[in-house]
Design an enzyme around this catalytic site. Structure first.
Site, short mmCIF file in Angstrom:
data_model
loop_
_atom_site.label_atom_id
_atom_site.label_comp_id
_atom_site.label_asym_id
_atom_site.label_seq_id
_atom_site.Cartn_x
_atom_site.Cartn_y
_atom_site.Cartn_z
CB SER A 249 -8.68 -1.75 4.20
OG SER A 249 -8.89 -3.02 3.66
NE ARG B 50 -4.14 -1.68 0.27
CZ ARG B 50 -4.21 -2.96 -0.10
NH1 ARG B 50 -3.19 -3.54 -0.69
NH2 ARG B 50 -5.32 -3.65 0.09
CD GLU C 74 -5.60 1.10 2.26
OE1 GLU C 74 -5.25 1.08 1.08
OE2 GLU C 74 -6.66 0.59 2.67
N1 EPU Z 1 -9.86 -11.25 9.98
C1 EPU Z 1 -10.51 -11.38 11.17
N2 EPU Z 1 -11.57 -10.57 11.43
C2 EPU Z 1 -12.01 -9.65 10.54
C3 EPU Z 1 -11.33 -9.49 9.32
C4 EPU Z 1 -10.26 -10.31 9.06
O1 EPU Z 1 -10.15 -12.21 12.01
O2 EPU Z 1 -13.00 -8.96 10.84
C5 EPU Z 1 -8.77 -12.17 9.65
C6 EPU Z 1 -9.24 -13.17 8.60
O3 EPU Z 1 -9.79 -14.30 9.16
C7 EPU Z 1 -7.96 -13.49 7.86
C8 EPU Z 1 -7.14 -12.23 8.02
O4 EPU Z 1 -7.71 -11.47 9.05
O5 EPU Z 1 -7.28 -14.55 8.45
C9 EPU Z 1 -7.07 -11.43 6.73
O6 EPU Z 1 -8.36 -11.06 6.32
P1 EPU Z 1 -8.74 -10.80 4.78
O7 EPU Z 1 -8.18 -11.88 3.96
O8 EPU Z 1 -10.20 -10.54 4.71
O9 EPU Z 1 -7.93 -9.53 4.35
P2 EPU Z 1 -7.38 -8.26 5.10
O10 EPU Z 1 -5.94 -8.45 5.42
O11 EPU Z 1 -8.29 -7.93 6.23
C10 EPU Z 1 -6.56 -7.14 2.89
C11 EPU Z 1 -6.72 -5.84 2.15
C12 EPU Z 1 -8.07 -5.78 1.44
C13 EPU Z 1 -8.18 -6.96 0.50
C14 EPU Z 1 -8.01 -8.25 1.32
C15 EPU Z 1 -8.04 -9.50 0.48
C16 EPU Z 1 -5.39 -4.22 3.37
C17 EPU Z 1 -5.39 -2.99 4.19
N3 EPU Z 1 -6.59 -4.73 3.05
O12 EPU Z 1 -7.52 -7.16 3.95
O13 EPU Z 1 -8.08 -4.58 0.67
O14 EPU Z 1 -9.43 -6.96 -0.16
O15 EPU Z 1 -6.73 -8.22 2.01
O16 EPU Z 1 -6.84 -9.68 -0.17
O17 EPU Z 1 -4.33 -4.72 3.02
C18 EPU Z 1 -8.68 -2.28 0.68
O18 EPU Z 1 -7.49 -2.02 0.58
O19 EPU Z 1 -9.56 -1.38 0.72
C19 EPU Z 1 -9.10 -3.68 0.79
C20 EPU Z 1 -10.37 -4.02 0.98
#
Ligand code: EPU
Length: 336
Positions: free
Chosen positions: A236, A163, A332
């Protein structure tokens, strides 16, 4: 170009915040940027606004909002294996995805459904489901608004990180991106490392194809992220924090199911959503703003939330996550 005075940005930010800017300029052709530089527009406060999907306006903006709307997708080079596609900053990200789907170009499919415009994509190196836009960017062009020269940065010169890019650091406030050139593959291949994606394909008994992978990405996205046409938010709200390995080891002792990913320089990236959920914030509201109940990384506007209500949630989340885990979350979203 179209110039408006005292213009409401309500329809230009996905949080749906109703604030005004002193002046709004919709730039309809890249050459108009030279005119604006000549007129000295960039010597006074300005903000370059793409699709408004990563910004939270907290008050009226006393300056000029520059909004590139020029469009165009042009093939610069093509071979049997790859295509170089030069895309104008004002194209919607979704229009590029549709183009790729129609012409069977591979590489960007995991980024399907991300709101916003093409010009913003390299700034924060948008990413999802195991792909970052840096993986497909050949070079980025535009105007240096501080010197009045054109620039062309190769992928390496963009210094992409998680990012992050040169446009958020050394070049912050100095560049207006007019075109992004993508190198896309004509050879069929997919990135199915993200488990929810491979599971979605398997459960739907679908063979991987560009259309099927795209559909599954949208299915996974819709199951976790709000529909921005109905609920105001900016995806996010926080970045996933990157911490030293020694801090990670201490944290892991208290949270056995701690989610982590390797990060550069031996550091560890955590899932902010998990920490926010464990801090008790998932689905919790403060007035009209709150943490989304299906993905804790997202702060939403449940009605007519004021920017201050959104900020109050943001600050409370940062405070509680820090108190509980000694990890500092960083927004972010661009807060103005
Ligand atoms: N998790 C939780 N609780 C939650 C959300 C997530 O425990 O409420 C855990 C999930 O179980 C998982 C881990 O956190 O093990 C990661 O969650 P997820 O794969 O949903 O992705 P993220 O790291 O929360 C990032 C990006 C998203 C992107 C997703 C999928 C950032 C800041 N965000 O989220 O990007 O869609 O990965 O690849 O890196 C954005 O930038 O606006 C965005 C939505």
């Amino acid at each position: 170009m179209r110039v408006e005075e005292h213009y409401s940005l309500k329809n230009h930010n996905t949080f749906g915040i109703d604030i005004k800017c002193d002046r709004f300029i919709a730039v309809e052709h890249p050459d108009e940027v030279a005119e604006l530089i000549g007129e000295g527009v960039f010597l006074n406060p300005f903000f370059i606004l793409g699709g408004g999907s990563n910004v939270l306006f907290t008050k009226d903006y006393h300056g000029t909002v520059i909004h590139p709307v020029f469009k165009g997708i042009e093939t610069l080079e093509e071979s049997e294996k790859a295509v170089l596609l030069r895309v104008a900053a004002g194209e919607e990200w979704d229009a590029l995805q549709q183009f790729c789907l129609q012409h069977l170009l591979y590489g960007l499919e995991n980024l399907t459904g991300i709101p916003g415009n093409v010009g913003s994509a390299p700034v924060q190196n948008i990413g999802a489901y195991g792909t970052e836009v840096r993986d497909c960017i050949d070079h980025v062009e535009g105007w240096r608004v501080d010197t009045g020269e054109v620039f062309r940065f190769s992928n390496e010169q963009c210094r992409f990180g998680y990012r992050d890019s040169i446009f958020k650091n050394e070049m912050k406030g100095k560049c207006l991106i007019t075109h992004v050139t993508f190198k896309l593959s004509r050879i069929e291949h997919y990135n199915l490392k993200y488990k929810a994606l491979s599971d979605a394909l398997e459960n739907a008994r679908l063979q991987p194809s560009l259309k099927n992978v795209t559909d599954c990405i949208l299915m996974v996205r819709n199951s976790k992220l709000p529909d921005i046409t109905k609920i105001g938010c900016a995806g996010s709200f926080f970045k996933n924090p990157v911490i030293p390995f020694s801090d990670f080891e201490i944290l892991r002792r208290n949270i056995p199911d701690l989610v982590s990913y390797p990060a550069p320089n031996g550091q560890v990236k955590l899932a902010a959503g998990q920490l926010i959920e464990k801090a008790g914030w998932k689905g919790r509201r403060l007035g009209n703003a709150g943490v989304y109940d299906k993905q804790a990384l997202v702060i939403v506007n449940y009605g007519d939330a004021s920017p201050q209500e959104v900020i109050a949630v943001c600050e409370a989340v940062i405070r509680d996550v820090h108190e509980k885990f000694h990890v500092t979350l960083c927004p972010e979203v661009n807060i103005l």
